[in-house]
Design a protein around this motif. Structure first.
Motif, PDB file in Angstrom:
ATOM      1  N   ASP A   1       0.833  -1.210   0.000  1.00 24.09           N
ATOM      2  CA  ASP A   1       0.000   0.000   0.000  1.00 24.09           C
ATOM      3  C   ASP A   1       0.860   1.249   0.000  1.00 24.09           C
ATOM      4  O   ASP A   1       1.715   1.414   0.875  1.00 24.09           O
ATOM      5  CB  ASP A   1      -0.863   0.017   1.257  1.00 24.09           C
ATOM      6  CG  ASP A   1      -2.018  -0.955   1.150  1.00 24.09           C
ATOM      7  OD1 ASP A   1      -2.268  -1.460   0.035  1.00 24.09           O
ATOM      8  OD2 ASP A   1      -2.663  -1.204   2.172  1.00 24.09           O
ATOM      9  N   ASN A   2       0.643   2.124  -0.945  1.00 28.49           N
ATOM     10  CA  ASN A   2       1.281   3.425  -0.903  1.00 28.49           C
ATOM     11  C   ASN A   2       0.506   4.330   0.041  1.00 28.49           C
ATOM     12  O   ASN A   2      -0.706   4.192   0.182  1.00 28.49           O
ATOM     13  CB  ASN A   2       1.330   4.046  -2.303  1.00 28.49           C
ATOM     14  CG  ASN A   2       2.467   3.490  -3.129  1.00 28.49           C
ATOM     15  OD1 ASN A   2       3.511   3.121  -2.590  1.00 28.49           O
ATOM     16  ND2 ASN A   2       2.279   3.424  -4.442  1.00 28.49           N
ATOM     17  N   PRO A   3       1.201   5.277   0.683  1.00 26.18           N
ATOM     18  CA  PRO A   3       0.489   6.187   1.590  1.00 26.18           C
ATOM     19  C   PRO A   3      -0.327   7.221   0.820  1.00 26.18           C
ATOM     20  O   PRO A   3      -0.060   7.498  -0.355  1.00 26.18           O
ATOM     21  CB  PRO A   3       1.637   6.871   2.344  1.00 26.18           C
ATOM     22  CG  PRO A   3       2.789   6.831   1.404  1.00 26.18           C
ATOM     23  CD  PRO A   3       2.649   5.539   0.633  1.00 26.18           C
ATOM     24  N   THR A   4      -1.301   7.785   1.499  1.00 32.24           N
ATOM     25  CA  THR A   4      -2.008   8.940   0.950  1.00 32.24           C
ATOM     26  C   THR A   4      -1.040  10.117   0.916  1.00 32.24           C
ATOM     27  O   THR A   4      -0.355  10.394   1.903  1.00 32.24           O
ATOM     28  CB  THR A   4      -3.226   9.286   1.826  1.00 32.24           C
ATOM     29  OG1 THR A   4      -4.152   8.211   1.742  1.00 32.24           O
ATOM     30  CG2 THR A   4      -3.906  10.570   1.365  1.00 32.24           C
TER      31      THR A   4
ATOM     32  N   SER B   1      -8.950  11.366  -1.984  1.00 30.93           N
ATOM     33  CA  SER B   1      -7.536  11.357  -1.618  1.00 30.93           C
ATOM     34  C   SER B   1      -6.734  10.681  -2.723  1.00 30.93           C
ATOM     35  O   SER B   1      -7.277   9.912  -3.530  1.00 30.93           O
ATOM     36  CB  SER B   1      -7.332  10.632  -0.290  1.00 30.93           C
ATOM     37  OG  SER B   1      -7.867   9.332  -0.356  1.00 30.93           O
TER      38      SER B   1
ATOM     39  N   ARG C   1      -3.193   8.521  -3.356  1.00 28.64           N
ATOM     40  CA  ARG C   1      -2.047   7.789  -2.835  1.00 28.64           C
ATOM     41  C   ARG C   1      -0.942   7.768  -3.868  1.00 28.64           C
ATOM     42  O   ARG C   1      -1.199   7.938  -5.062  1.00 28.64           O
ATOM     43  CB  ARG C   1      -2.444   6.338  -2.558  1.00 28.64           C
ATOM     44  CG  ARG C   1      -3.356   6.142  -1.381  1.00 28.64           C
ATOM     45  CD  ARG C   1      -3.901   4.723  -1.419  1.00 28.64           C
ATOM     46  NE  ARG C   1      -4.768   4.446  -0.310  1.00 28.64           N
ATOM     47  CZ  ARG C   1      -4.383   3.850   0.816  1.00 28.64           C
ATOM     48  NH1 ARG C   1      -3.129   3.460   0.966  1.00 28.64           N
ATOM     49  NH2 ARG C   1      -5.229   3.648   1.792  1.00 28.64           N
TER      50      ARG C   1
ATOM     51  N   GLY D   1       6.529   5.570   0.171  1.00 27.52           N
ATOM     52  CA  GLY D   1       5.762   4.631  -0.642  1.00 27.52           C
ATOM     53  C   GLY D   1       6.699   3.682  -1.365  1.00 27.52           C
ATOM     54  O   GLY D   1       7.911   3.649  -1.107  1.00 27.52           O
TER      55      GLY D   1
ATOM     56  N   ASP E   1      -0.967   6.759  -7.593  1.00 30.31           N
ATOM     57  CA  ASP E   1      -1.537   5.453  -7.948  1.00 30.31           C
ATOM     58  C   ASP E   1      -2.688   5.543  -8.946  1.00 30.31           C
ATOM     59  O   ASP E   1      -2.827   4.698  -9.826  1.00 30.31           O
ATOM     60  CB  ASP E   1      -2.087   4.747  -6.698  1.00 30.31           C
ATOM     61  CG  ASP E   1      -0.988   4.315  -5.742  1.00 30.31           C
ATOM     62  OD1 ASP E   1       0.194   4.443  -6.097  1.00 30.31           O
ATOM     63  OD2 ASP E   1      -1.334   3.845  -4.636  1.00 30.31           O
TER      64      ASP E   1
ATOM     65  N   SER F   1      -1.051  15.354   2.630  1.00 32.40           N
ATOM     66  CA  SER F   1      -1.498  14.488   3.727  1.00 32.40           C
ATOM     67  C   SER F   1      -0.528  14.615   4.891  1.00 32.40           C
ATOM     68  O   SER F   1       0.613  15.070   4.714  1.00 32.40           O
ATOM     69  CB  SER F   1      -1.514  13.042   3.255  1.00 32.40           C
ATOM     70  OG  SER F   1      -0.176  12.604   3.076  1.00 32.40           O
TER      71      SER F   1
ATOM     72  N   ASP G   1      -8.045   1.501   5.167  1.00 32.80           N
ATOM     73  CA  ASP G   1      -7.719   1.384   3.747  1.00 32.80           C
ATOM     74  C   ASP G   1      -8.852   0.720   2.989  1.00 32.80           C
ATOM     75  O   ASP G   1      -9.258  -0.393   3.338  1.00 32.80           O
ATOM     76  CB  ASP G   1      -6.469   0.515   3.587  1.00 32.80           C
ATOM     77  CG  ASP G   1      -5.213   1.282   3.958  1.00 32.80           C
ATOM     78  OD1 ASP G   1      -5.297   2.517   4.097  1.00 32.80           O
ATOM     79  OD2 ASP G   1      -4.166   0.643   4.108  1.00 32.80           O
TER      80      ASP G   1
END
Lengths: 351, 351
Positions: free
Chosen positions: A3-6, A19, A21, A38, A280, A328, B3
């Motif tokens: 998972d990439n961050p927001t 949002s 990411r 990320g 993303d 973020s 998520d």
């Protein structure tokens, strides 16, 4: 996939409505990673962000000198242009100097990105041609390279053509990744796009800035292309567009180039740094806001000169403020850590 | 915030180039949750997806009867229209029957969504007006309601106005959530949008279909509005647009309405089901593809009749196939579980 961050929040009222990411890499031209937020190891297609790298054979092969190309023709070869009159003129001039015709462009046609240019075509009862494609300058440069090298001008966009093979080798060498045919996707304009890790892309943009690790000929070619873009940022994108605005604002402190599906890169020659962002979901609004915030941290004074790109105010059809695009918490925390790292890296990097 | 899973993948070559995360809720009109993928409890703004609910006061107040409104005028009050001639005519007719003027519309102006309509304005040397705003029919309906109820027509878009208060109460009752002023954001067209959980929004769309839990007057109003939309799906959106295509394909099996920032809802009156989708990043391409796949599972035969919206092929400017929009493994797994649940729910739901 991890998972990439927001990176960017889109607020409305008291809530985060949407949002974006993604991942961000900041790397110096010695390959040291200053920021990896990320997944910067997953391969991504660089799309139009690498047009300046794709234009290197045009100069390195001697084609640019042989055809007497000037800055505007070199800048348009690196551009995702808006299709305004100034862009069309530069592409036509490049084609004419190399003895080429518009009908040889293999990029396909789309309406100009510029509303003004679209309206002018409509008023004249015309439809868009390949020359209006935002990639037509890149294609003209590829064609000119093929002609100069004595290669077939037909099929210049195919992966097996000598021009595309040269580009694959150059991207591999500058980014430090052996790119193979299996890494290839087909871009919107029909040329290959080779997937590579975001961190490698950022490293490539770092090396682009000062020519680190390049042969003298390649360094000269890369610097000539960047100077051409710095001389005419309005050719690289167009009026009101992010890359043009940022390069006008920052001068030669940052070469900035975006691509489709949320890719954006920057080279900071003065600091020997390269940046690469991938959002993303592929949306431009998220990508540009991330890059603006990273640049505002890295480039002295950019928090003021980039006031426009950093302004996240969302206004509705009546001009009311209804929300904001904002970094973020994850991006803010990562950026707070950056200046110290950057100062250290800049001090130790070769000048 | 938890998520949400990836719902849609965007491929190019051998890679997933971009992806869209989000949440999906399928709820029956008794409030039973058949599918909850992602966070369906987090409040989201329903934006234009609830225009049919926002139009209920127009009928329930008696305004539609008093002004002799027909199906096309009711459909345009529920629409995010493309601004083509047929849409403008319906809005003008609604305004005229209620003795209103275009200058009273508070939605603000934007270029028509329809390319054809935009080109016609350009050729005529005109600029877009409030009537071209995709929300002008909704605003005309709100104005007509205000006039019929003897309320001030000025400020009809403000949260404290009687029309907006009535809409807030109706949304609260149909969706089963007490919406308060603190839940409010301002929409693109300047009216309030009240945030509510995705599951509650889906429940509201389930009840809309057969009037479950509504007073007889409200049920009659809701059904009249839906029938008006089924009679003229081209008015609710426009040529080539998702909602129009889906309602043409599915007839009265599904009332479908999208909104900005990745919101899309559907009511399946025959099954007593409601659907709501929110894609985190707000992109239309992701949202529509999710809804198409959920509908294809729930509505008998829709996997064939929705062939167009389900086609995820991505072609470039020369028409080459370069990638695909496709459901993620998480969405596919969730959808595989759905038909059994659905069959059970449909059998037990009141007809």
């Amino acid at each position: 996939m991890p998972d990439n961050p927001t990176l960017i929040e889109v607020t409305r009222g008291r809530l985060v409505e949407s949002s974006h990411r993604g991942a961000v890499a900041v790397v110096d031209d010695q390959g040291r990673v200053l920021l990896a937020l990320g997944d910067v190891a997953r391969p991504i297609y660089p799309r139009s962000a690498v047009k300046a790298l794709q234009a290197i054979p045009l100069v390195e092969s001697g084609a640019a000198d042989a055809f007497g190309l000037d800055d505007s023709e070199l800048a348009i070869a690196c551009a995702s242009h808006s299709g305004d009159a100034v862009h069309i003129a530069a592409v036509r001039s490049l084609l004419a100097k190399a003895g080429l015709k518009e009908s040889q462009l293999a990029c396909g046609a789309h309406w100009p990105m510029s509303e003004r240019a679209t309206q002018e075509l409509l008023r004249a009862g015309k439809s868009p041609q390949a020359i209006h494609n935002n990639c037509s300058g890149k294609h003209a440069g590829m064609l000119a390279t093929a002609v100069h090298r004595g290669l077939d001008s037909r099929g210049y966009e195919q992966p097996e053509h000598g021009v595309q093979e040269a580009i694959r080798r150059i991207l591999s060498e500058i980014c430090g990744v052996a790119l193979a045919r299996q890494d290839m996707g087909i871009d919107g304009c029909s040329v290959p796009s080779f997937a590579l890790p975001l961190a490698a892309l950022a490293a490539g943009f770092a090396r682009l800035g000062r020519g680190a690790g390049m042969t003298p000929e390649r360094k000269k070619a890369a610097q000539r292309l960047m100077r051409a873009c710095f001389a005419a940022p309005e050719l690289v994108a167009g009026e009101g567009r992010f890359d043009t605005i940022v390069m006008h604002a920052l001068g030669d402190a940052a070469f900035v180039k975006g691509g489709a599906e949320g890719i954006h890169c920057a080279s900071l020659p003065g600091l020997g740094l390269g940046l690469a962002v991938k959002v993303d979901d592929g949306t431009k609004r998220g990508t540009e806001m991330v890059l603006a915030h990273v640049l505002a941290k890295l480039v002295a004074g950019a928090d003021r000169t980039l006031a426009g790109p950093l302004d996240g105010e969302i206004r509705n059809w009546r001009g009311l403020k209804v929300g904001r695009l904002q970094p973020s918490p994850e991006l803010e925390i990562a950026l707070r850590a950056l200046p110290r790292l950057n100062a250290a890296a800049a001090a130790s990097a070769p000048r």
